[in-house]
Design a protein around this motif. Structure first.
Motif, PDB file in Angstrom:
ATOM      1  N   ARG A 229      50.251  30.124  38.443  1.00  0.00           N
ATOM      2  CA  ARG A 229      49.243  30.193  39.503  1.00  0.00           C
ATOM      3  C   ARG A 229      49.272  31.564  40.181  1.00  0.00           C
ATOM      4  NH1 ARG A 229      49.884  24.327  42.585  1.00  0.00           N
ATOM      5  NH2 ARG A 229      48.352  23.192  41.321  1.00  0.00           N
ATOM      6  N   ALA A 230      50.474  32.073  40.438  1.00  0.00           N
ATOM      7  CA  ALA A 230      50.578  33.399  41.047  1.00  0.00           C
ATOM      8  C   ALA A 230      49.934  34.446  40.146  1.00  0.00           C
ATOM      9  CB  ALA A 230      52.054  33.737  41.302  1.00  0.00           C
ATOM     10  N   ARG A 231      50.160  34.308  38.824  1.00  0.00           N
ATOM     11  CA  ARG A 231      49.564  35.259  37.883  1.00  0.00           C
ATOM     12  C   ARG A 231      48.040  35.155  37.907  1.00  0.00           C
ATOM     13  NH1 ARG A 231      52.456  33.668  33.994  1.00  0.00           N
ATOM     14  NH2 ARG A 231      54.193  35.005  34.606  1.00  0.00           N
ATOM     15  N   LEU A 232      47.532  33.939  37.964  1.00  0.00           N
ATOM     16  CA  LEU A 232      46.080  33.751  38.042  1.00  0.00           C
ATOM     17  C   LEU A 232      45.523  34.402  39.301  1.00  0.00           C
ATOM     18  CD1 LEU A 232      43.450  32.354  37.034  1.00  0.00           C
ATOM     19  CD2 LEU A 232      44.127  30.363  38.379  1.00  0.00           C
ATOM     20  N   TRP A 233      46.234  34.226  40.419  1.00  0.00           N
ATOM     21  CA  TRP A 233      45.741  34.757  41.690  1.00  0.00           C
ATOM     22  C   TRP A 233      45.878  36.267  41.796  1.00  0.00           C
ATOM     23  CZ3 TRP A 233      48.520  30.253  44.653  1.00  0.00           C
ATOM     24  CH2 TRP A 233      47.807  29.071  44.422  1.00  0.00           C
ATOM     25  N   VAL A 234      46.791  36.876  40.991  1.00  0.00           N
ATOM     26  CA  VAL A 234      46.788  38.337  40.873  1.00  0.00           C
ATOM     27  C   VAL A 234      45.412  38.771  40.385  1.00  0.00           C
ATOM     28  CG1 VAL A 234      47.687  40.315  39.592  1.00  0.00           C
ATOM     29  CG2 VAL A 234      49.269  38.592  40.427  1.00  0.00           C
ATOM     30  N   GLY A 235      44.958  38.079  39.333  1.00  0.00           N
ATOM     31  CA  GLY A 235      43.639  38.405  38.779  1.00  0.00           C
ATOM     32  C   GLY A 235      42.518  38.175  39.770  1.00  0.00           C
ATOM     33  N   THR A 236      42.614  37.112  40.573  1.00  0.00           N
ATOM     34  CA  THR A 236      41.579  36.829  41.577  1.00  0.00           C
ATOM     35  C   THR A 236      41.479  37.965  42.587  1.00  0.00           C
ATOM     36  OG1 THR A 236      41.992  34.448  41.376  1.00  0.00           O
ATOM     37  CG2 THR A 236      40.817  35.184  43.329  1.00  0.00           C
ATOM     38  N   ALA A 237      42.634  38.410  43.088  1.00  0.00           N
ATOM     39  CA  ALA A 237      42.635  39.496  44.073  1.00  0.00           C
ATOM     40  C   ALA A 237      42.106  40.784  43.464  1.00  0.00           C
ATOM     41  CB  ALA A 237      44.051  39.691  44.617  1.00  0.00           C
ATOM     42  N   LEU A 238      42.517  41.079  42.218  1.00  0.00           N
ATOM     43  CA  LEU A 238      42.039  42.283  41.546  1.00  0.00           C
ATOM     44  C   LEU A 238      40.528  42.242  41.330  1.00  0.00           C
ATOM     45  CD1 LEU A 238      44.851  42.700  38.848  1.00  0.00           C
ATOM     46  CD2 LEU A 238      44.436  44.218  40.803  1.00  0.00           C
ATOM     47  N   SER A 239      40.017  41.062  40.940  1.00  0.00           N
ATOM     48  CA  SER A 239      38.581  40.921  40.706  1.00  0.00           C
ATOM     49  C   SER A 239      37.791  41.119  41.992  1.00  0.00           C
ATOM     50  CB  SER A 239      38.290  39.542  40.107  1.00  0.00           C
ATOM     51  OG  SER A 239      36.914  39.404  39.813  1.00  0.00           O
ATOM     52  N   LYS A 240      38.291  40.541  43.099  1.00  0.00           N
ATOM     53  CA  LYS A 240      37.618  40.733  44.386  1.00  0.00           C
ATOM     54  C   LYS A 240      37.616  42.201  44.808  1.00  0.00           C
ATOM     55  CE  LYS A 240      38.423  36.160  46.434  1.00  0.00           C
ATOM     56  NZ  LYS A 240      39.108  35.420  47.543  1.00  0.00           N
ATOM     57  N   ASP A 241      38.631  42.932  44.347  1.00  0.00           N
ATOM     58  CA  ASP A 241      38.741  44.354  44.686  1.00  0.00           C
ATOM     59  C   ASP A 241      37.976  45.239  43.713  1.00  0.00           C
ATOM     60  OD1 ASP A 241      39.718  46.084  46.632  1.00  0.00           O
ATOM     61  OD2 ASP A 241      41.498  46.613  45.464  1.00  0.00           O
ATOM     62  N   GLY A 242      37.261  44.602  42.760  1.00  0.00           N
ATOM     63  CA  GLY A 242      36.404  45.358  41.844  1.00  0.00           C
ATOM     64  C   GLY A 242      37.034  45.718  40.519  1.00  0.00           C
ATOM     65  N   ASN A 243      38.303  45.351  40.299  1.00  0.00           N
ATOM     66  CA  ASN A 243      38.997  45.687  39.046  1.00  0.00           C
ATOM     67  C   ASN A 243      38.846  44.525  38.067  1.00  0.00           C
ATOM     68  OD1 ASN A 243      40.638  46.776  37.094  1.00  0.00           O
ATOM     69  ND2 ASN A 243      42.298  47.311  38.504  1.00  0.00           N
ATOM     70  N   HIS A 244      37.617  44.332  37.576  1.00  0.00           N
ATOM     71  CA  HIS A 244      37.294  43.106  36.841  1.00  0.00           C
ATOM     72  C   HIS A 244      37.917  43.045  35.449  1.00  0.00           C
ATOM     73  CE1 HIS A 244      34.512  42.287  40.061  1.00  0.00           C
ATOM     74  NE2 HIS A 244      33.859  43.408  39.831  1.00  0.00           N
ATOM     75  N   SER A 245      37.953  44.161  34.734  1.00  0.00           N
ATOM     76  CA  SER A 245      38.467  44.134  33.364  1.00  0.00           C
ATOM     77  C   SER A 245      39.945  43.791  33.330  1.00  0.00           C
ATOM     78  CB  SER A 245      38.227  45.493  32.691  1.00  0.00           C
ATOM     79  OG  SER A 245      36.844  45.748  32.585  1.00  0.00           O
ATOM     80  N   TYR A 246      40.753  44.470  34.172  1.00  0.00           N
ATOM     81  CA  TYR A 246      42.182  44.177  34.210  1.00  0.00           C
ATOM     82  C   TYR A 246      42.412  42.752  34.727  1.00  0.00           C
ATOM     83  CZ  TYR A 246      47.148  44.632  35.363  1.00  0.00           C
ATOM     84  OH  TYR A 246      48.492  44.438  35.441  1.00  0.00           O
ATOM     85  N   ALA A 247      41.598  42.361  35.712  1.00  0.00           N
ATOM     86  CA  ALA A 247      41.721  41.006  36.257  1.00  0.00           C
ATOM     87  C   ALA A 247      41.504  39.955  35.169  1.00  0.00           C
ATOM     88  CB  ALA A 247      40.704  40.801  37.383  1.00  0.00           C
ATOM     89  N   SER A 248      40.525  40.185  34.296  1.00  0.00           N
ATOM     90  CA  SER A 248      40.240  39.228  33.225  1.00  0.00           C
ATOM     91  C   SER A 248      41.422  39.080  32.281  1.00  0.00           C
ATOM     92  CB  SER A 248      39.006  39.669  32.435  1.00  0.00           C
ATOM     93  OG  SER A 248      37.852  39.651  33.250  1.00  0.00           O
ATOM     94  N   ARG A 249      42.085  40.196  31.961  1.00  0.00           N
ATOM     95  CA  ARG A 249      43.238  40.131  31.055  1.00  0.00           C
ATOM     96  C   ARG A 249      44.388  39.352  31.689  1.00  0.00           C
ATOM     97  NH1 ARG A 249      41.738  45.551  30.226  1.00  0.00           N
ATOM     98  NH2 ARG A 249      43.497  46.368  31.443  1.00  0.00           N
ATOM     99  N   VAL A 250      44.619  39.595  32.986  1.00  0.00           N
ATOM    100  CA  VAL A 250      45.690  38.884  33.689  1.00  0.00           C
ATOM    101  C   VAL A 250      45.389  37.389  33.751  1.00  0.00           C
ATOM    102  CG1 VAL A 250      46.865  38.607  35.912  1.00  0.00           C
ATOM    103  CG2 VAL A 250      46.353  40.903  35.052  1.00  0.00           C
TER     104      VAL A 250
END
Length: 366
Positions: A229-250
């Motif tokens: 869950r923490a790993r998923l939410w890393v991606g959520t925070a990154l996506s909200k910050d505009g880093n969508h590609s890296y967020a998708s991989r995470v």
């Protein structure tokens, strides 16, 4: 629910008050004399009813409804703080053994209430215990229950959108974390670190949240599910910050973890998060495919999750001018559901999506 092992006049009086009956009506209800009730009321803990009357009182308590049981436990706890012992009076400051059981039962009921977004009932169950005892008067079991109650209060405040300030999820989580630290329960401390990271994300501190999530994703104090869950939410925070590609991989890595762990609900939620990341990257085809998977595989009918799914679906539809009207319809449905259950944070999110869509639409028309 409380169970009375040996009735005295004290417990009998608490039952009468909980039933909201006069002395005369209570006597009639039990089928005993008025003088018997008056004796119980006068002597309280210094008198015990006969064995046959003990059984009558057991039956009266067992047949009482839930509201009466709650009042009975409250009256008994309040009047039981001070009781007669050998001509002296002593005051108990901590919970009695049966109260530990009742407290645990109420917390289980509060968890169910919060899962259904029945906030008023859930808060009543939680606060009736938090307001009854001081932490300095509690043994380790009582302190554990107090910390669990405070954690649930934080969950309630978070779901209602109160994330910062003295009456907020952040304050409650920090208080509960301190108590669990005092008890040496490291897993609970780590779970509250995870909850505090969610608060940071909800309050817009996305970089802080992402760093906290990254640290907790490899924290051995957490279960594998909480790490995922923490790993998923890393991606959520990154996506909200505009880093969508890296967020998708995470997020994709977390999704595989949920599949390996056999967690269908988390797996569905991960697809919802992935869909939003693809929307942010402009890949609407994959975004619609992923949100469709999330909607078809959702294994819960919890209002909060239904609102989140509808909001994500509407957000994706709004991103394409050809499906914008459909998106507004879906968001309207999500807003009605959020308003019905008092999900103010979700309502604010929906309004933000609408405003952003309106701004983009005006730019296209220029």
């Amino acid at each position: 629910m409380a169970t009375v092992h040996q009735w005295t006049g004290l417990e009998a009086r608490a039952l009468r008050l909980a039933l909201r009956l006069s002395v005369r009506s209570f006597a009639s209800h039990l089928g005993v004399g008025i003088r018997t009730i008056s004796k119980w009321e006068k002597l309280l803990a210094a008198t015990e009813p006969r064995q046959d009357t003990q059984a009558i009182l057991d039956t009266a308590l067992a047949r009482a409804d839930v509201a009466t049981h709650l009042r009975f436990e409250t009256f008994l706890s309040e009047t039981g703080r001070t009781c007669s012992m050998g001509g002296r009076r002593t005051t108990a400051s901590g919970p009695m053994a049966w109260e530990h059981e009742s407290w645990t039962d109420d917390l289980e009921r509060a968890v169910v209430a919060l899962s259904r977004q029945d906030f008023a009932f859930g808060e009543a169950l939680i606060r009736r215990w938090l307001g009854r005892f001081k932490t300095t008067a509690l043994d380790d079991k009582g302190l554990y229950l107090f910390a669990r109650s405070t954690t649930l209060l934080g969950d309630l405040q978070r779901d209602q959108g109160a994330v910062l300030g003295p009456l907020s999820a952040q304050y409650s989580y920090a208080s509960a974390k301190s108590l669990f630290g005092q008890l040496g329960i490291h897993r609970r401390v780590a779970q509250l670190d995870l909850s505090l990271a969610v608060v940071a994300e909800m309050s817009g501190r996305l970089e802080v949240a992402a760093r906290q999530y990254e640290s907790l994703a490899v924290d051995d104090r957490l279960s594998r599910r909480d790490q995922a869950r923490a790993r998923l939410w890393v991606g959520t925070a990154l996506s909200k910050d505009g880093n969508h590609s890296y967020a998708s991989r995470v997020m994709l890595g977390a999704t595989r973890d949920f599949e390996d762990l056999g967690e269908p609900e988390d797996w569905s939620v991960a697809h919802q998060k992935l869909a939003l990341a693809h929307r942010g990257a402009g890949d609407l085809t994959n975004a619609l495919h992923l949100i469709d998977i999330a909607r078809r595989t959702a294994v819960t009918d919890v209002p909060m999750q239904r609102v989140r799914l509808e909001t994500a679906h509407g957000h994706i539809l709004l991103s394409d001018p050809a499906t914008r009207d459909d998106g507004l319809t879906v968001l309207d449905r999500a807003a009605r559901l959020a308003g019905r259950f008092g999900l103010s944070h979700q309502l604010a999110s929906i309004e933000g999506i609408r405003a952003m869509s309106e701004g983009a639409s005006r730019l296209r028309r220029r």
